[in-house]
Every structure is written in structure tokens, then in C-alpha cells.
Write an enzyme that holds these catalytic residues in place. Sequence first.
Site, mmCIF file in Angstrom:
data_model
loop_
_atom_site.group_PDB
_atom_site.id
_atom_site.type_symbol
_atom_site.label_atom_id
_atom_site.label_comp_id
_atom_site.label_asym_id
_atom_site.label_seq_id
_atom_site.Cartn_x
_atom_site.Cartn_y
_atom_site.Cartn_z
ATOM 1 N N LYS A 116 72.903 83.668 2.465
ATOM 2 C CA LYS A 116 72.949 82.210 2.464
ATOM 3 C C LYS A 116 71.889 81.610 3.395
ATOM 4 O O LYS A 116 71.278 80.592 3.096
ATOM 5 C CB LYS A 116 74.339 81.732 2.874
ATOM 6 N N ARG A 292 74.965 84.944 -11.075
ATOM 7 C CA ARG A 292 75.825 85.582 -12.075
ATOM 8 C C ARG A 292 76.516 84.509 -12.893
ATOM 9 O O ARG A 292 76.341 83.313 -12.643
ATOM 10 C CB ARG A 292 76.887 86.436 -11.370
#
Length: 667
Positions: A116, A292
Amino acid sequence: MFTTLLIANRGEIACRVAATARRLGIKTIAVYSDADAESKHVAACDISVRLGPAPASESYLKADDILRVALAHGAQAIHPGYGFLSENEAFAHACAKAGICFVGPPASAIAAMGSKSAAKTLMEKAGVPLVPGYHGDEQAPEFLQQQADTMGYPVLIKASAGGGGKGMRIVTQAKDFIAALASCKREAAASFGDDKVLIERYLQKPRHIEIQVFSDTHKQHVYLFERDCSVQRRHQKVIEEAPAPGMTEARRQEMGEAAIAAARAVNYVGAGTVEFIAEPDGRFYFMEMNTRLQVEHPVTEMITGMDLVEWQLRVAAGERLPKTQDELQRCGHAIEARIYAENGDKDFLPSIGRLVHLEFPDHEAFINADVRVDGGVRAGDTISPYYDPMIAKLIVRGANRDQARARMLRALAATQIVGVHTNVAFLSRLMADEAFGEADLDTGLIERRRETLLPAPIPATREALLLACAAVLEQEKAVSALTTDPWAERCGWRVDGSYRRMLSFQDSESAQEVLIDMADGMTSLTVGAERVAVEISSQTNGVDSVLHVALLTRSSRVSGTVVRQGDRFDVFVSGKCETVTLKDPLASAGQAEADHAGSLTAPMPGKIIAIEVKAGEKVKRGQALLVMEAMKMEHTINAGVDGVVENVYFGVGEQVAEGAVLISLEQ
């Protein structure tokens, strides 16, 4: 297009991928653990291969074994679903090295978005707006606290490699920071193998809005509009909808273009989701990119008519995106509710057990259906402690949000699950909630509306008691019909033709009684002061413990489904489930109290990861005593009373069974 596809996942997403592959004529290979040997996803595929024992680390996370299975059975591609290996850079590399197509982005894109903190640095360079915070490599607790103090509270601690709400803590005051940081790091290490965190300013009343992006190998990029995922508990999504309520076309385009800028920055390929946090004034900030397919992808499919799994497979095979941005259109409004095995009365603690009864509303398996169920379990399956406790996803579509919400309420009312605690009643209250209905959405909605959404238990209704009583009588009649022994009769025959009997049922609040009177071929049931003459009829669905019961009185008809497990009755009536227990006064007379007074037990199987007290220590009610990890989440065991710790029965690192006494207290 591929001819053989291995699905490296389980449950509903494996079933979902298998359905599209079957439609496209692609042969599918399922892999499974010992816990999933008889599961629905195994039956949904053409070939199935065992990976190993139940723990994911010994089965679904064994990348080398999955690749060996793929090579042995001639799979040209592997679809990782979500979770497990879906965002694993090393696995994507290994697939490429083995000459097998990884149905997902290139490993470089996974690596770029996997951290992140690194992703936010990259997004800053790409001009994507960021929440103020610290995203650096320095991880000393004192340094991180200093950053938080400078930023101002409240702050959000987030696992750098995290997702799904794991490894995330809100801290509202400086004195709580170090303890929250330690807990966050433990959970991050357990879930992702990396305890690195970042610190961000916690936004007040934020909305969680994400953009579905798609890219191909020909450098084409599109966004398939947005989803609002603001309704969350424990930082995990509960309700998702598309489009986001109140979204203007200008804001939609601005966020869509920012999402595509993020995808371009990492040379993205395939399906991805760029997640933003939005403030009430419309300002939005990049949170992360999930490389994804998302759990909530069906709501996008419902409003676009596009099969996103088919898009994934076509892009992975080198084809161009099926649609350009100008060709994409929205139609209607879709809502998805995640049905979990969890107990809302105990802070949504996951529930495990066998699905004794499972029934969903009438639905279709089409992308643009009005009611759709994506599930990975069947009646008789077990919700185990090894995997996520999701039972199914219920998705509906309407011409507008109000119609979609009404359809969801009807669909939830027709959903029947017995064997584990579920959040179905909670979801129904959420759909009917005034704030949700008015689209007054933010990530704190559930906590803000806690009194409405999580009310105190109420006594069983008259209708539920009557149906439970009727089920007892109908089952006794069925047993009597199978015998010629008059002494085995259980139908209340008496010489003078009259019969009176009292049944006592225990609900969550108190005992309630139903008086049964039979005379002259008539049956009357009395609850409280009201006595009604009834005609009882029933039928089973092929399972002796499940009865569809109807009571006909002079003025009304009451009908429902009753599922009996021993003396426990789950009664589905008027779109709700009520549970009562039949009390046997002879069996309970003189029965000793079974529970150990003052003991604290494990709510489910798990591992002890922290102990905060020792024998002889004084504790206050609500004080944290120990922390256990179960179903990928941390659960803190708190003192229920003021007292003194008598014994601590387990140590850090030890596995405990459900119901095991962990600590005993003396008041």
C-alpha cells in the site's frame, strides 16, 4: 481461447468461474483440501485433485503443488479467483516460468500495488489524489506514534500488504496507539506474512467507492463504472451496490479517469479494482488497487450485462477488450448482500457448523438476472474454521434503487439457513433501515445505527409458538402411523375422547406455554389468554426434520417452515426466523448447572496469540484478558465481571478447541 483451465480456489468464486468456463466450452480442473473433498466446487468441475490437509497453508497456498497439478492435466491457464494466491507476485512469476497463463495482471503490476505504501508513492507520481498520511519504510513504534500525533487523531493504522479489513485499526487518542499498533501488526503478519503498516488520517463520515477497471495486452483501458461499498462492519464489506447513489456523471468520469491513470501507471492487464475513499463534499482519495476480481463484481455484471470472468479469460488469451468505453452502458440498479455464518449478537463472531437446512429464493444463474445467488455450499456442508465464513452472495437488480431494495427484502425473507448463526436477519433490518433507504451512506453507518440494526432479543411470537407446537403434533402423528402397538401411540387418544397437554417452549427471553386441547376430533391451541381452534396440515421436503406446516383457524391461516433438531425448533414465518426450545420438565428437574461459573471459553477453534493477565491478578469488567486468532481474525476475550484471575489454562501459540475453558475468574 484456452481449452483447459485450473481454478486455484474454492467455494463460491470457484463455482462462479467454473460456470463461465462451462458456458465457453472450457474444461475445468478443481483443486481441494481434505475439508472440501465433497464440496460444491469439486462437483462443479470436470476434474478434481486433492492438494492436502484443511489448513490453507497446507493446501490452497501450496503454489508448487498447484502448478504440478496444472502441468499434469494439461491446463493452459490458472484462474486464482480472489484471496489465496490471487495477488501473489511469486505465483504469477512461477506460472509464467512454467508456460501457464496466469489469469490476472502481470507480476510486475501485482508487485507495484501489493504494498500500500509503495502503491501510494506511485499514485502520487501519476497524479491520483491521496489521503494525508505516512507511507514510508520506518516502522519503529515510537516513530509511527510521532507521525500519528503530528497528523492528529483519529488515525487509521493499516497493514501495508493487507486487504479485506484485516490488519486495520482506528485509533482515536494517543494513549491507545501503541496497543492498537501491536495488534494490527500481529494480525497483518498472520494474514499476509508482513507486519509493515502505514498511518493515515481517518476521514469522518467517508464513503467507500471503487471503480472496476479492465485493461488488455493491446494497451486498451476501460472503466465499468463504480460500486458503493460503504456499508461495512469490522472494515469488511457487507452490502455493495452499483451505481453509487448520488453519483454525478462529472464525478463518475473524474473517478473513472483517475482509476485508468492508476492502471496505466503499472501497465495493468486484466480485471482490477481501484478503491477510493470519498468525503461528503465529493473529494476522493486513492486507497488501494486490488489486482484481481472482487467479491462484489456481480453488481457490475448486473448493471452492464457483461460477464467479467469471460472478459478475464479473453484478455488473458490475448484478445482485445470486448467493449470500448463509449460502448459500455448502465441499466438499472443492483445490490449485493453477503450472507455470512456469523453471530450479530456477539459482535459478528464467525459461526461454524453443519448446514442442516439451506434454501434460497427463486433465482437465475444469468449475469443480468433480477435475482441471483452466487454460492459455494449446499445443505449438509460444513462451515469450518479454516476458511472465510461466507455462505453465499445474494444479488438483485431493479429499475432503480428503491425497486432493488424491495427485491432484496423479499429475497432475504425467502432465505432459510439452519445449523449456524447467520446475518440474514441483520441484513433485512439493514435493507429496511431509514438511513440506508435514504442513501445516507458512510463506513460508520452500522455503528451509527447500532440500536436499530442490532436490537435486543424479543420473545417468540404467537405464530412461531403455534407452528412449533403444530410440528410436534404432526411428527408424533407420523410416528404413530408407523406402529400397531397401542402403547406406542403419541397422538393423545383417550377413552373419553378428550385430551389436554401443555408444551413449554424456551425462547431467548423466557419460557412460554402452549396448551393443547383435543375433543370431538377438534384441536385447540392456547397461547396466553387466546384460544383458537385449528386444523393442522403439513408436508416434508424429503427430510424428516423439515416440515412445511399450516394452521387454519376460523379467521386466518398461518403457515411456515419448521426445522427441528432434537428439542430445538427454527421456525420460518412471515419472512423471519424464530428459534425456540422445547422444555422437558422431567428431564430438566434437578439438573445441575453445567457451566463453570466465572469461566471464559473459546467461542470457536483457534490459537492463543496474546495473554494480557496472569493468575492472581485483579481485573475489571470489560478488561482484555487474552487474544485468540480464529478464521483469519483476532478475537479479544474480555472479563465479564470484576474479579481475580484464578487460572490461565493455555499459553501463547497453543491451539484450543471450541468451548475450551481459557481462563477462570473468581468474583
